[in-house]
Design a protein around this motif. Structure first.
Motif, short mmCIF file in Angstrom:
data_model
loop_
_atom_site.label_atom_id
_atom_site.label_comp_id
_atom_site.label_asym_id
_atom_site.label_seq_id
_atom_site.Cartn_x
_atom_site.Cartn_y
_atom_site.Cartn_z
N ASN A 1 0.82 -1.22 0.04
CA ASN A 1 -0.01 -0.10 -0.15
C ASN A 1 0.92 1.36 0.10
OD1 ASN A 1 -2.50 -1.47 0.03
ND2 ASN A 1 -2.47 -1.42 2.22
N ARG A 2 2.07 1.11 0.68
CA ARG A 2 3.19 2.54 0.69
C ARG A 2 3.59 2.49 -0.75
NH1 ARG A 2 6.05 2.24 6.29
NH2 ARG A 2 4.45 2.59 7.77
N VAL A 3 3.89 1.54 -1.19
CA VAL A 3 4.51 1.57 -2.79
C VAL A 3 3.44 1.97 -3.69
CG1 VAL A 3 5.53 0.46 -4.46
CG2 VAL A 3 6.27 0.06 -2.26
N ASP A 4 2.27 1.73 -3.65
CA ASP A 4 1.17 2.16 -4.51
C ASP A 4 0.97 3.61 -4.18
OD1 ASP A 4 0.99 -0.20 -5.69
OD2 ASP A 4 -0.70 -0.88 -4.64
N GLN A 5 0.93 4.14 -2.83
CA GLN A 5 0.73 5.50 -2.71
C GLN A 5 1.63 6.22 -3.08
OE1 GLN A 5 -2.31 6.56 -0.94
NE2 GLN A 5 -1.63 8.61 -1.37
N ALA A 6 3.11 5.88 -3.02
CA ALA A 6 3.99 6.61 -3.29
C ALA A 6 3.85 6.81 -4.83
CB ALA A 6 5.34 6.03 -2.91
N ARG A 7 3.63 5.87 -5.78
CA ARG A 7 3.45 6.04 -7.23
C ARG A 7 2.23 6.91 -7.38
NH1 ARG A 7 3.66 -0.52 -8.42
NH2 ARG A 7 6.01 -0.52 -8.22
N LEU A 8 1.13 7.03 -6.73
CA LEU A 8 0.24 7.66 -7.01
C LEU A 8 0.49 9.09 -6.54
CD1 LEU A 8 -2.70 8.35 -7.73
CD2 LEU A 8 -3.39 7.61 -5.47
N ASP A 9 1.14 9.42 -5.51
CA ASP A 9 1.69 10.94 -5.23
C ASP A 9 2.65 11.26 -6.10
OD1 ASP A 9 0.19 10.76 -2.89
OD2 ASP A 9 1.90 10.16 -1.45
N LYS A 10 3.72 10.54 -6.84
CA LYS A 10 4.52 10.87 -7.82
C LYS A 10 3.86 11.20 -9.08
CE LYS A 10 8.37 9.67 -10.39
NZ LYS A 10 9.14 8.30 -11.06
N LEU A 11 2.62 10.56 -9.70
CA LEU A 11 1.99 10.57 -10.77
C LEU A 11 1.03 12.16 -10.70
CD1 LEU A 11 0.56 7.52 -11.94
CD2 LEU A 11 2.30 8.86 -13.13
N LEU A 12 0.62 12.20 -9.39
CA LEU A 12 -0.19 13.58 -9.18
C LEU A 12 0.82 14.91 -8.98
CD1 LEU A 12 -2.75 12.19 -6.43
CD2 LEU A 12 -3.16 12.78 -8.88
N ALA A 13 1.76 14.57 -8.48
CA ALA A 13 2.79 15.71 -8.45
C ALA A 13 3.29 16.01 -9.67
CB ALA A 13 3.99 15.40 -7.32
N GLU A 14 3.61 15.10 -10.73
CA GLU A 14 4.06 15.46 -11.93
C GLU A 14 3.00 16.03 -12.87
OE1 GLU A 14 5.91 11.80 -13.05
OE2 GLU A 14 7.64 12.32 -12.08
N HIS A 15 1.60 15.66 -12.68
CA HIS A 15 0.60 15.99 -13.63
C HIS A 15 0.26 17.31 -13.50
CE1 HIS A 15 -3.15 15.59 -15.67
NE2 HIS A 15 -3.85 16.06 -14.94
N ASP A 16 0.22 17.95 -14.52
CA ASP A 16 -0.42 19.35 -14.77
C ASP A 16 -1.60 19.68 -15.59
OD1 ASP A 16 -0.67 22.07 -14.86
OD2 ASP A 16 1.24 22.54 -15.99
N PRO A 17 -2.68 19.85 -14.87
CA PRO A 17 -3.76 19.78 -15.54
C PRO A 17 -3.83 20.95 -16.65
CG PRO A 17 -4.23 20.69 -13.40
CD PRO A 17 -2.83 20.20 -13.35
N PHE A 18 -3.20 22.09 -16.45
CA PHE A 18 -3.17 23.09 -17.40
C PHE A 18 -2.47 23.11 -18.37
CE2 PHE A 18 -4.84 24.48 -13.34
CZ PHE A 18 -6.14 24.88 -13.79
N LYS A 19 -1.42 21.76 -18.74
CA LYS A 19 -0.49 21.67 -19.51
C LYS A 19 -1.14 21.48 -20.85
CE LYS A 19 3.50 19.40 -20.83
NZ LYS A 19 4.36 18.07 -20.28
N VAL A 20 -0.65 22.22 -22.00
CA VAL A 20 -1.09 22.12 -23.44
C VAL A 20 -0.23 21.54 -24.23
CG1 VAL A 20 -2.28 23.21 -25.37
CG2 VAL A 20 -2.75 24.21 -23.14
N ASP A 21 -0.38 20.42 -24.70
CA ASP A 21 0.60 19.71 -25.62
C ASP A 21 0.50 20.43 -27.15
OD1 ASP A 21 1.36 17.91 -23.72
OD2 ASP A 21 -0.20 16.65 -24.27
N ALA A 22 1.67 20.81 -27.46
CA ALA A 22 1.70 21.55 -28.90
C ALA A 22 2.29 20.66 -30.00
CB ALA A 22 2.48 22.80 -28.61
#
Length: 95
Positions: free
Chosen positions: A74-95
């Motif tokens: 559970n800790r490993v899964d939580q760390a992966r999720l935290d990393k994904l959420l930290a790297e995700h930028d909802p306002f990023k526009v792919d050009a």
């Protein structure tokens, strides 16, 4: 993310569990000693008691190990999720 509340056990809980185990084991051993039967029957019942105690301890260790493994997963899964959420930028526009 919020950290889940981990249940804690007090020293009194551990002392109570150890005393309970010691009292129950002592009372059964005393009952076996004063049992009015032949020696081989007492030995057989004593061997059965020893088997029950050792298998109970083994079961406790297996349950504890499984719980610790699930907690690590559970800790490993939580760390992966935290990393994904930290790297995700909802306002990023792919050009």
């Amino acid at each position: 993310m919020t950290k889940p509340i981990q249940p804690t056990q007090t020293t009194a809980f551990y002392v109570q569990a150890i005393l309970s185990f010691a009292v129950s084991l002592t009372s059964v051993v005393i009952a076996l000693v004063y049992l009015p039967t032949a020696g081989w029957i007492k030995a057989f019942l004593g061997l059965g008691l020893l088997y029950v105690v050792t298998s109970t301890i083994t079961l406790c260790k297996v349950v504890r190990d499984r719980q610790e493994l699930a907690e690590v997963s559970n800790r490993v899964d939580q760390a992966r999720l935290d990393k994904l959420l930290a790297e995700h930028d909802p306002f990023k526009v792919d050009a």
